[in-house]
Design an enzyme around this catalytic site. Structure first.
Site, short mmCIF file in Angstrom:
data_model
loop_
_atom_site.label_atom_id
_atom_site.label_comp_id
_atom_site.label_asym_id
_atom_site.label_seq_id
_atom_site.Cartn_x
_atom_site.Cartn_y
_atom_site.Cartn_z
CB THR A 1 7.53 1.49 8.56
OG1 THR A 1 7.39 2.67 7.79
CG2 THR A 1 6.35 0.61 8.26
NE ARG B 1 5.36 9.25 1.12
CZ ARG B 1 5.79 8.19 1.81
NH1 ARG B 1 5.39 8.03 3.06
NH2 ARG B 1 6.59 7.31 1.26
CB VAL B 2 -1.05 8.33 0.94
CG1 VAL B 2 -1.47 6.95 1.39
CG2 VAL B 2 -2.11 9.36 1.32
CB THR C 1 9.68 -1.36 6.33
OG1 THR C 1 10.54 -0.25 6.64
CG2 THR C 1 10.50 -2.64 6.41
N GLY C 2 10.24 0.69 3.85
CA GLY C 2 11.24 1.26 2.94
C GLY C 2 10.65 2.45 2.23
N GLY D 1 8.39 4.16 0.33
CA GLY D 1 7.04 3.73 -0.03
C GLY D 1 6.68 3.90 -1.49
CG ASP E 1 4.95 1.33 1.52
OD1 ASP E 1 5.26 2.36 2.18
OD2 ASP E 1 5.48 0.22 1.73
#
Ligand code: ASP
Length: 325
Positions: free
Chosen positions: A176, A204-205, A227-228, A230, A207
Site C-alpha cells: 500500500t 474483496r475491498v 496501511t496494514g 485492512g 480499507d
C-alpha cells in the site's frame, strides 16, 4: 500572496506500506531502490507545496508517482488476488470541504488515485466500484492499461508463496501507498492506494478505498493514511478515530495515532501502521510491523526517509523547536 504572513508552514508525509521483512531483512539493493524512490517522490510532492500548491494536489501527485513505481503495492507492482488477477483500490479526501472520492475493484485504470479524485470532483458520488467505475473512467478520459501492466515477477512469486502457505491475510512485505499534506493555506488532505493483500478473494475491498478506515482528512483535526491488514482498520474505523480523538477528546496527534493502532487494531489481532499530520504540521508515523516505508518533510526541515524500527517516526523535535519549547 507569496509573502503573506498569515500563511501556514506546509508539511508532507508519504508511506509505501507497513509490513514484515523476513528473517534476512530487506535485500540491500531493494532497500537502496526503495529509499531513493521515497526520497524522489517526497521531493516532487514537496515542491508543489513549497510553490504554494494545494495539499490535494500534493497528495494526489505523491500517490500517483508511488503507483507508477513497481516497488510498491499500488498501481504498477500491485499484488495478485487468489485468481491471479489485480484489483486496485484508492481514495482521497479534502480536509477543507470534507469532499472525498473512492474507487474499488479496478482492473484497468492506470492510476486509481487519479480516478478517485475525478469521482470526488466530477461526480455526485463518493465511491464507485467495478464496471461502473470503469465506465466513469472512460467518460473522464482517465488513462487505461491492459491488466498485465500491473504485474511484476516479485508479486507473482509472493502469490505462489501465499498459496503454498494458504495465508490470506498476513502482511508480508510492506504493502500500500499513501500521503498526507498540509498546504500554506492551512488545508489538510489525505490519499491512499493499494493492490490489496496477496491472495485476497476476488471482490474483496480494502480499507484503502474506505473513507474513515484507511483515509481521512479534516481541517478541524488531521489527515491520516493507513496501511496494514485492512479488515482490522475497517472494523476499527482507524483513520477517522485518530481525527475524532483530536476533535472530541483534545488528544495530541502522537497519542491519538498510537492509541488507535494499539486499541483499535492491535488489540483485536491486526497489524500495520499509519501516517498522520495535524494542523500545526506535526507528523507521526507509528507502526507495529518490522518496517514501514516512510518519508516526510516540512517547510524549513530536512527530508527524512526511513524504513525500519529505530529510525525516526515523526517530526516532534522540530515542532518543539519551532514552537519555542
Ligand atoms: N491495507 C491494505 C489492504 O488491506 C494492505 C496494506 O496496507 O498492507 O488491502
Amino acid at each position: 500572496m507569496k509573502n503573506d504572513r498569515s500563511k501556514a508552514a506546509w508539511a508532507l508525509a508519504i508511506h509505501g506500506g507497513a509490513g514484515d521483512l523476513g528473517a534476512d531483512g530487506l535485500p540491500a539493493e531493494r532497500e537502496r531502490a526503495v529509499r531513493a524512490a521515497l526520497g524522489e517522490i517526497l521531493g516532487a510532492a514537496a515542491r508543489i507545496l513549497a510553490e504554494g500548491g494545494t495539499s490535494l494536489d500534493a497528495v494526489g501527485e505523491a500517490v500517483r508517482l508511488l503507483e507508477d513505481s513497481p516497488l510498491f503495492n499500488a498501481g504498477k507492482g500491485s499484488v495478485f488476488n487468489a485468481r491471479g488477477e489485480h484489483e486496485l483500490d484508492a481514495s482521497i479526501m479534502d480536509g477543507a470541504t470534507l469532499s472525498a472520492g473512492a474507487v474499488a475493484g479496478l482492473t484497468r485504470v492506470k492510476n486509481p488515485i487519479v480516478l478517485a479524485r475525478r469521482v470526488m470532483a466530477a461526480s455526485p458520488h463518493v465511491f464507485l466500484a467495478g464496471e461502473g467505475a470503469l465506465e466513469f473512467a472512460k467518460a473522464e478520459r482517465v488513462a487505461l492499461v491492459e491488466p498485465e501492466y500491473f504485474s511484476t515477477e516479485d508479486r507473482r512469486r509472493a502469490l505462489e508463496r501465499a498459496r503454498a502457505d494458504a495465508a490470506r491475510s498476513a502482511p508480508t512485505e510492506p504493502e500500500t501507498v499513501g500521503a498526507v499534506a498540509l498546504d500554506v493555506d492551512g488545508h489538510l488532505a489525505a490519499a491512499t492506494s493499494t493492490g490489496g493483500l496477496t491472495n485476497k478473494l476476488p471482490g474483496r475491498v480494502s480499507d484503502s478505498a474506505i473513507i474513515g478506515a484507511g483515509t481521512y482528512a479534516s481541517d478541524a483535526s488531521c489527515a491520516v493514511s493507513c496501511t496494514g491488514q485492512g479488515e482490522f482498520f475497517i472494523r476499527g474505523t482507524a483513520a477517522r478515530d485518530v481525527a475524532a480523538l483530536l476533535e472530541y477528546a483534545g488528544a495530541d496527534l502522537r497519542s491519538a495515532a498510537e492509541s488507535v493502532l494499539r486499541e483499535r487494531v492491535e488489540a483485536r489481532g491486526g497489524r500495520g501502521g499509519l501516517i498522520a499530520l495535524d494542523r500545526i504540521g506535526r507528523i507521526v508515523c507509528p507502526f507495529d510491523t518490522d518496517a514501514m516505508y516512510r518519508a516526510y518533510t516540512a517547510a524549513g526541515d530536512e527530508a527524512v526517509v526511513a524504513i525500519g524500527r529505530g529510525e525516526p517516526d515523526g517530526n516532534d523535535e522540530s515542532i518543539r523547536r519551532r514552537r519555542g519549547g
